[in-house]
Scaffold this motif. Structure first.
Motif, PDB file in Angstrom:
ATOM      1  N   LYS A 177       0.857  -1.189   0.000  1.00  0.00           N
ATOM      2  CA  LYS A 177       0.000   0.000   0.000  1.00  0.00           C
ATOM      3  C   LYS A 177       0.891   1.236   0.000  1.00  0.00           C
ATOM      4  N   LEU A 178       0.698   2.091  -0.994  1.00  0.00           N
ATOM      5  CA  LEU A 178       1.547   3.267  -1.147  1.00  0.00           C
ATOM      6  C   LEU A 178       0.984   4.464  -0.408  1.00  0.00           C
ATOM      7  N   SER A 179       1.874   5.298   0.079  1.00  0.00           N
ATOM      8  CA  SER A 179       1.489   6.562   0.703  1.00  0.00           C
ATOM      9  C   SER A 179       2.562   7.588   0.366  1.00  0.00           C
ATOM     10  N   VAL A 180       2.240   8.855   0.498  1.00  0.00           N
ATOM     11  CA  VAL A 180       3.213   9.908   0.218  1.00  0.00           C
ATOM     12  C   VAL A 180       4.406   9.822   1.173  1.00  0.00           C
ATOM     13  N   PRO A 181       4.188   9.663   2.492  1.00  0.00           N
ATOM     14  CA  PRO A 181       5.345   9.542   3.399  1.00  0.00           C
ATOM     15  C   PRO A 181       6.268   8.372   3.042  1.00  0.00           C
ATOM     16  N   PHE A 182       5.696   7.245   2.620  1.00  0.00           N
ATOM     17  CA  PHE A 182       6.528   6.096   2.259  1.00  0.00           C
ATOM     18  C   PHE A 182       7.393   6.411   1.047  1.00  0.00           C
ATOM     19  N   LEU A 183       6.804   7.023   0.009  1.00  0.00           N
ATOM     20  CA  LEU A 183       7.578   7.344  -1.190  1.00  0.00           C
ATOM     21  C   LEU A 183       8.630   8.413  -0.897  1.00  0.00           C
ATOM     22  N   LEU A 184       8.312   9.378  -0.035  1.00  0.00           N
ATOM     23  CA  LEU A 184       9.296  10.389   0.342  1.00  0.00           C
ATOM     24  C   LEU A 184      10.481   9.762   1.075  1.00  0.00           C
ATOM     25  N   SER A 185      10.232   8.681   1.791  1.00  0.00           N
ATOM     26  CA  SER A 185      11.320   8.015   2.520  1.00  0.00           C
ATOM     27  C   SER A 185      12.345   7.400   1.576  1.00  0.00           C
TER      28      SER A 185
END
Length: 318
Positions: free
Chosen positions: A170-178
């Protein structure tokens, strides 16, 4: 029924309503309709009184009627989305609101019918356009993503492939920013917030980051504010330039190496003594900045030693 409609409040509701209004008994007989019902269905008021509710329901929907009546008798009210049929046979989408009221010791049903065929057609077209957009996005060789301030609303498979993310993640903005380089992460978060707020920020800029297994990535990020399902969102496009940057680095090194070779050739022509020659070569390599990338010449046992081709190839790969 005429006594019922003599009530000023019900008369206004019945006659002036922009939706079709039916008054029915619990057996499904149509007792009265307003003008809008006549316009919508194509029957006259007199023709309606000769019909039953089942005459306005398509055959493929009629099997739901038993459950609808059962629920209405128990709850005295019901809202549903279904299909009705006009006098000319046209089937159309409707929102139905049913309310059971008591009049002169008998239960009657108020039915308010709203034609939503245009709305459903718009939704159908929107869904079709969205499916076409997703198909185009999946055919793209670049990452295409839509997100708001915290959630990823859409991402094509290329994103999962580029960052080596499991497809069930499951993707989220915080995960991709990490996955972004710390400096780029700060810039991306700042630009996203400003872009959603309507402030000016660059549409395209270069960023660096990592796959989930630590491989370095170089990308061009292009972003623009859009409306997605009626709310502000950001459409993002990533172009992977990792291999381009690698080739660029190698070309820069090779240019330095060619410059060094040219300078060394000139030194060899001028300098006949081996020791000053080696010292000069060392200085050239160090000044140009490739001293640590090229194996230096060695003078050993009275002979000039050069690195073999394999050693040079290994250095160039780095």
């Amino acid at each position: 029924m005429a006594d019922f409609l003599d009530n000023i409040d019900y008369r206004i509701l019945f006659r002036e309503c922009n939706d079709a209004v039916f008054i029915e008994d619990m057996a499904g007989n149509i007792l009265s309709v307003n003008k809008r019902a006549e316009e919508l269905y194509g029957y006259t008021g007199r023709e309606f009184t000769e019909l039953k509710v089942t005459d306005l329901i398509p055959p493929n929907v009629a099997d739901q009627l038993g459950e609808i009546v059962k629920t209405l008798k128990a709850d005295k009210q019901l809202k549903l989305r279904t299909k009705n049929v006009k006098k000319n046979g046209e089937i159309f989408d409707v929102d139905v609101s049913l309310q059971v009221v008591e009049f002169s010791g008998k239960e009657i049903v108020f039915a308010i019918i709203r034609d939503i065929s245009q709305l459903m057609e718009l939704q159908r077209r929107h869904k079709e356009q969205w499916e076409n957009y997703k198909t185009l996005a999946e055919l793209s060789q670049n990452v295409i993503m839509v997100h708001n301030d915290k959630d990823v609303l859409f991402a094509n498979n290329k994103l999962y492939e580029l960052f080596r993310i499991p497809y069930d993640k499951k993707l989220s903005v915080p995960f991709l920013l990490s996955l972004a380089d710390p400096e780029c992460r700060k810039k991306m978060a700042e630009y996203s917030q400003k872009r959603l707020a309507g402030e000016y920020v660059p549409e395209s800029y270069e960023i660096s980051g990592y796959t989930i297994d630590g491989k370095t990535l170089n990308m061009i990020l292009s972003a623009r504010k859009i409306t997605f399902d009626g709310k502000p969102a950001i459409l993002v496009n990533f172009v992977d330039i990792t291999e381009f940057r690698k080739m660029e680095t190698k070309l820069k090194f090779l240019n330095k190496l060619l410059k060094a070779i040219s300078m060394v050739n000139q030194l060899i022509v001028r300098e006949k003594n081996i020791y000053p020659l080696l010292a000069g070569i060392s200085n050239i390599l160090e000044n140009i900045g490739i001293y640590t990338n090229v194996l230096p010449f060695l003078y050993e046992d009275g002979e000039l030693k050069c690195p073999d081709e394999l050693s040079v190839d290994e250095k160039l790969k780095k």
